[in-house]
Design an enzyme around this catalytic site. Structure first.
Site, mmCIF file in Angstrom:
data_model
loop_
_atom_site.group_PDB
_atom_site.id
_atom_site.type_symbol
_atom_site.label_atom_id
_atom_site.label_comp_id
_atom_site.label_asym_id
_atom_site.label_seq_id
_atom_site.Cartn_x
_atom_site.Cartn_y
_atom_site.Cartn_z
ATOM 1 N N HIS A 21 38.517 31.480 -1.989
ATOM 2 C CA HIS A 21 37.554 31.044 -2.343
ATOM 3 C C HIS A 21 36.352 32.085 -3.173
ATOM 4 O O HIS A 21 36.104 32.743 -3.292
ATOM 5 C CB HIS A 21 36.910 30.052 -1.577
ATOM 6 C CG HIS A 21 37.733 28.497 -1.950
ATOM 7 N ND1 HIS A 21 38.065 28.055 -0.367
ATOM 8 C CD2 HIS A 21 37.894 27.668 -2.271
ATOM 9 C CE1 HIS A 21 38.469 27.070 -0.710
ATOM 10 N NE2 HIS A 21 38.749 26.725 -2.195
ATOM 11 N N LYS A 45 38.955 11.211 -0.752
ATOM 12 C CA LYS A 45 39.954 12.579 0.311
ATOM 13 C C LYS A 45 38.796 12.635 1.077
ATOM 14 O O LYS A 45 37.576 12.580 0.878
ATOM 15 C CB LYS A 45 39.888 14.262 0.004
ATOM 16 C CG LYS A 45 41.138 14.513 -1.589
ATOM 17 C CD LYS A 45 41.619 15.942 -0.791
ATOM 18 C CE LYS A 45 41.418 16.532 -2.358
ATOM 19 N NZ LYS A 45 41.436 17.819 -2.378
ATOM 20 N N ARG A 94 45.240 29.940 -9.491
ATOM 21 C CA ARG A 94 46.477 30.695 -8.970
ATOM 22 C C ARG A 94 47.750 30.186 -9.269
ATOM 23 O O ARG A 94 48.067 31.414 -8.840
ATOM 24 C CB ARG A 94 46.292 29.235 -7.121
ATOM 25 C CG ARG A 94 45.795 29.933 -6.546
ATOM 26 C CD ARG A 94 45.309 28.846 -4.989
ATOM 27 N NE ARG A 94 45.047 27.805 -5.724
ATOM 28 C CZ ARG A 94 44.423 26.504 -5.429
ATOM 29 N NH1 ARG A 94 44.252 26.356 -4.397
ATOM 30 N NH2 ARG A 94 44.594 25.293 -5.996
HETATM 31 P P1 ADP Z 1 38.906 20.965 -5.214
HETATM 32 O O1 ADP Z 1 39.144 20.382 -4.669
HETATM 33 O O2 ADP Z 1 37.525 20.608 -6.553
HETATM 34 O O3 ADP Z 1 40.045 21.639 -6.041
HETATM 35 P P2 ADP Z 1 38.622 23.483 -3.579
HETATM 36 O O4 ADP Z 1 37.890 23.649 -2.578
HETATM 37 O O5 ADP Z 1 40.089 22.918 -3.438
HETATM 38 O O6 ADP Z 1 38.201 22.366 -4.383
HETATM 39 O O7 ADP Z 1 38.839 24.476 -4.825
HETATM 40 C C1 ADP Z 1 38.024 24.812 -5.609
HETATM 41 C C2 ADP Z 1 38.461 25.754 -6.700
HETATM 42 O O8 ADP Z 1 38.739 27.317 -5.609
HETATM 43 C C3 ADP Z 1 39.541 25.552 -7.636
HETATM 44 O O9 ADP Z 1 39.131 26.038 -8.533
HETATM 45 C C4 ADP Z 1 40.707 25.803 -6.729
HETATM 46 O O10 ADP Z 1 41.785 26.478 -7.520
HETATM 47 C C5 ADP Z 1 39.874 27.558 -6.313
HETATM 48 N N1 ADP Z 1 40.477 27.631 -4.942
HETATM 49 C C6 ADP Z 1 41.237 27.777 -4.087
HETATM 50 N N2 ADP Z 1 42.270 28.001 -3.660
HETATM 51 C C7 ADP Z 1 42.459 29.741 -4.583
HETATM 52 C C8 ADP Z 1 42.677 30.747 -3.667
HETATM 53 N N3 ADP Z 1 43.042 30.916 -2.760
HETATM 54 N N4 ADP Z 1 42.393 31.613 -4.637
HETATM 55 C C9 ADP Z 1 41.858 31.124 -5.764
HETATM 56 N N5 ADP Z 1 40.916 30.470 -6.216
HETATM 57 C C10 ADP Z 1 41.886 29.124 -5.082
#
Ligand code: ADP
Length: 164
Positions: A21, A45, A94
């Protein structure tokens, strides 16, 4: 923060924030004048960390980035983005497996707010396997997640799962 220039919102659950992130936030900072990290809760969730904790952890990790603000929001992302007068929504991509869901959401969001552009950013490839769920799984069983998350998050995970 001034109100001119391009404003991007980076929405997500961030339960908790990972180095993946943070990589995306840094790329957004380089592209846009202001970035709001929008912390929301997926109704499907139950998060490990409360919204307040998630906001706090992000705030600590972006304290060196002057153009970034962190906020909690409820409800539809596009309603929030319109209220903030955002120009852009940032999402991280990703792998191919993210694509179908993200593509669908971006097109629906475009119907909801034609003028707000969804932009996909790719993290450094060393983060492509990372997500909050795997970090929680490893931390739960006492595994070392210190290279996946900021220090403060690592400490909070240990506390949550009673590992010292
Ligand atoms: P959501 O539950 O909305 O998917 P997340 O917190 O899991 O929220 O992720 C928020 C955003 O960050 C999403 O666009 C996700 O694809 C991106 N994201 C999560 N992990 C990574 C990572 N390791 N590298 C790049 N982007 C990521």
């Amino acid at each position: 923060m001034s109100n001119v220039g391009k404003l991007a919102i980076y929405p997500g659950t961030f339960d908790p924030i990972t180095n993946g992130h943070l990589d995306i936030i840094q790329r957004a900072v380089n592209l846009f004048d202001r970035v709001i990290v929008g912390v929301t809760t997926n109704p499907a969730k139950t998060p490990l960390f409360s919204a307040g904790e998630r906001v706090e952890m992000i705030q600590k990790s972006v304290s060196n980035m002057a153009s970034v603000a962190v906020e909690h929001f409820d409800g539809l992302l596009m309603d929030y983005a319109k209220k903030k007068a955002a120009n852009v929504v940032v999402r991280g991509l990703r792998a191919i497996t993210d694509f179908e869901f993200e593509f669908q959401m971006a097109l629906v969001n475009r119907r909801l707010a034609e003028h707000i552009v969804t932009v996909f950013l790719m993290p450094n490839e060393k983060y492509t396997y990372l997500n909050s769920t795997i970090v929680k799984e490893v931390a739960k069983f006492g595994g070392d997640v210190s290279s996946f998350v900021p220090k403060d998050v690592d400490e909070r995970l240990r506390k949550k799962f009673n590992h010292s």
